[in-house]
Motif scaffolding. Sequence first.
Motif, PDB file in Angstrom:
ATOM      1  N   SER A 141    -138.088  46.930  55.359  1.00 31.13           N
ATOM      2  CA  SER A 141    -139.087  45.976  54.881  1.00 31.13           C
ATOM      3  C   SER A 141    -140.095  45.577  55.955  1.00 31.13           C
ATOM      4  O   SER A 141    -141.118  44.984  55.643  1.00 31.13           O
ATOM      5  N   VAL A 142    -139.814  45.876  57.211  1.00 26.87           N
ATOM      6  CA  VAL A 142    -140.816  45.571  58.239  1.00 26.87           C
ATOM      7  C   VAL A 142    -141.460  46.836  58.816  1.00 26.87           C
ATOM      8  O   VAL A 142    -142.466  46.768  59.517  1.00 26.87           O
ATOM      9  N   GLY A 143    -140.885  47.982  58.506  1.00 28.22           N
ATOM     10  CA  GLY A 143    -141.430  49.240  59.016  1.00 28.22           C
ATOM     11  C   GLY A 143    -141.023  49.482  60.462  1.00 28.22           C
ATOM     12  O   GLY A 143    -140.523  48.589  61.140  1.00 28.22           O
ATOM     13  N   ASP A 182    -145.996  40.553  53.520  1.00 30.99           N
ATOM     14  CA  ASP A 182    -146.933  41.330  54.345  1.00 30.99           C
ATOM     15  C   ASP A 182    -147.195  40.599  55.657  1.00 30.99           C
ATOM     16  O   ASP A 182    -147.316  41.215  56.718  1.00 30.99           O
ATOM     17  N   LYS A 190    -144.244  40.909  57.993  1.00 32.71           N
ATOM     18  CA  LYS A 190    -144.193  42.223  58.620  1.00 32.71           C
ATOM     19  C   LYS A 190    -145.022  42.249  59.911  1.00 32.71           C
ATOM     20  O   LYS A 190    -144.574  42.759  60.945  1.00 32.71           O
ATOM     21  N   HIS A 200    -143.261  40.026  62.539  1.00 30.39           N
ATOM     22  CA  HIS A 200    -142.076  40.664  63.102  1.00 30.39           C
ATOM     23  C   HIS A 200    -142.454  41.646  64.199  1.00 30.39           C
ATOM     24  O   HIS A 200    -141.872  41.637  65.293  1.00 30.39           O
ATOM     25  N   SER A 201    -143.456  42.464  63.910  1.00 27.25           N
ATOM     26  CA  SER A 201    -143.851  43.481  64.865  1.00 27.25           C
ATOM     27  C   SER A 201    -144.521  42.851  66.101  1.00 27.25           C
ATOM     28  O   SER A 201    -144.255  43.261  67.240  1.00 27.25           O
ATOM     29  N   SER A 213    -136.324  41.096  58.070  1.00 28.44           N
ATOM     30  CA  SER A 213    -136.757  40.848  56.692  1.00 28.44           C
ATOM     31  C   SER A 213    -137.218  39.409  56.570  1.00 28.44           C
ATOM     32  O   SER A 213    -136.574  38.492  57.099  1.00 28.44           O
TER      33      SER A 213
END
Length: 429
Positions: A30-32, A378, A381, A384-385, A397
């Motif tokens: 979910s975060v890639g 979105d 995400k 997170h990165s 997530s």
Amino acid sequence: MERKISEQLFAEAKQYFPGGVSSPVRAFKSVGGCPLFIKKGDGAYIWDEDDHRFIDFCCSWGPLILGHNNAEVREAIIEAVSNGTSFGTPTRYENKLAKLLLDNNRFIEKMRFVSSGTEAVMSAIRLARGVTGKSKILKFEGCYHGHVDSLLVKAGSGLVTFGVSTSAGIPEAFAKETIVLPLNDTGAVEKLFIEASPDIACVIIEPIPANNGLLLQTKAYLKELRDLCTKYNILLIFDEVISGFRVGFEGAAGLYGIQPDIVTYGKIIGGGMPVGAYAASAAIMGSVSPEGPVYQAGTLSGNPVAMAAGFASASQLLAPGFYEEMEAKTKRFVKRLEDYCSMKGYEVSFPTVGSIFWIAFTKETISSAEQIDPKSMDKFKILHSELLDRNVYLGPSGYEVGFISAAHSEGLLEEATAKICAAMDVVFA
Ligand SMILES: *Cc1c(COP(=O)(O)O)cnc(C)c1O
């Protein structure tokens, strides 16, 4: 940030495991990006295989309330393991941990150890059915109770929806035994009980729902749920796998002063080792095999090494002021984040209870699953990165909560605040 070794290990893992992991959220879907392979943890930090150090707010999804590699827990494990790892017999370690837990919890009288939260919930449901002789169960949308067949069920939008499973491999007949209602709506519960109480064995709820965002319920709601269960002769199960030993030694039952009929534990109870438990009054637990007719067993249940870890961890939680300090620290952390984001006019809030927090990309108070806008993920995400690049690790997530441990010092939380604020600037740029 280079993550070459994690990438290599993940590529290799994909040859061995579905999705390359032993549990789905770990895959970073979910975060890639590539999941970090962690090689070491100490205090509030974890290190990945590429030698980056992160401030960890996942804490193994909650169990590590004392932080990584706690000295007393480590010593207890080493001492226990030096006498062997498993005997399949009763050991003194089980007594020791159970006595500590039961002596310090007014809501339970007897317990049974198992090896995971899922197993605890599965056994608690069987116990409720065995005790009442009824088969249907009520759960709430947005509450997660492990990967138990009958609980991997989500509602449609109707008021009372008979379950449709959210996983393949669950017979329709099982899902039919599960009724799903929205949280925070006692009217719907009473309506159901009036029609169907003779068929309903139990209600299961996360009293502090923390697996689908943090969907805080009011004490009044939980109290009314308790009263309705009593009135209609239905057992109330508190799934305290997250909240147990997290919001207080007596978990949510103690925090709200509400007596459940059966309680399930996991996560913190094992001090980082695989342990779960279910507990209730002596009368209800008397139905469990070999005392009673409800069968439940486990080859590695009450494992001495795991029990020793649980004891060493739980005894530290009983130190005076432990939970007050954890909560105060978390509140200060969250307040600094709130202040910064409000000052900047960012649409984000940080619901919190005890040492749990959630990052919600809305200013609305969220108390049920359908209020969460999937599009807000979105933003998570990006956050997170950006945080990984700043050496802060959140569970991968946006539906997952963050945990603060005793090892997160005030200084470290200030450092993390600055990093989260900087990452928010990118999210809202
Ligand atoms: C984590 C969790 C479970 C499942 O526990 P496992 O040890 O992962 O099987 C069940 N209920 C709740 C509330 C949880 O948070």
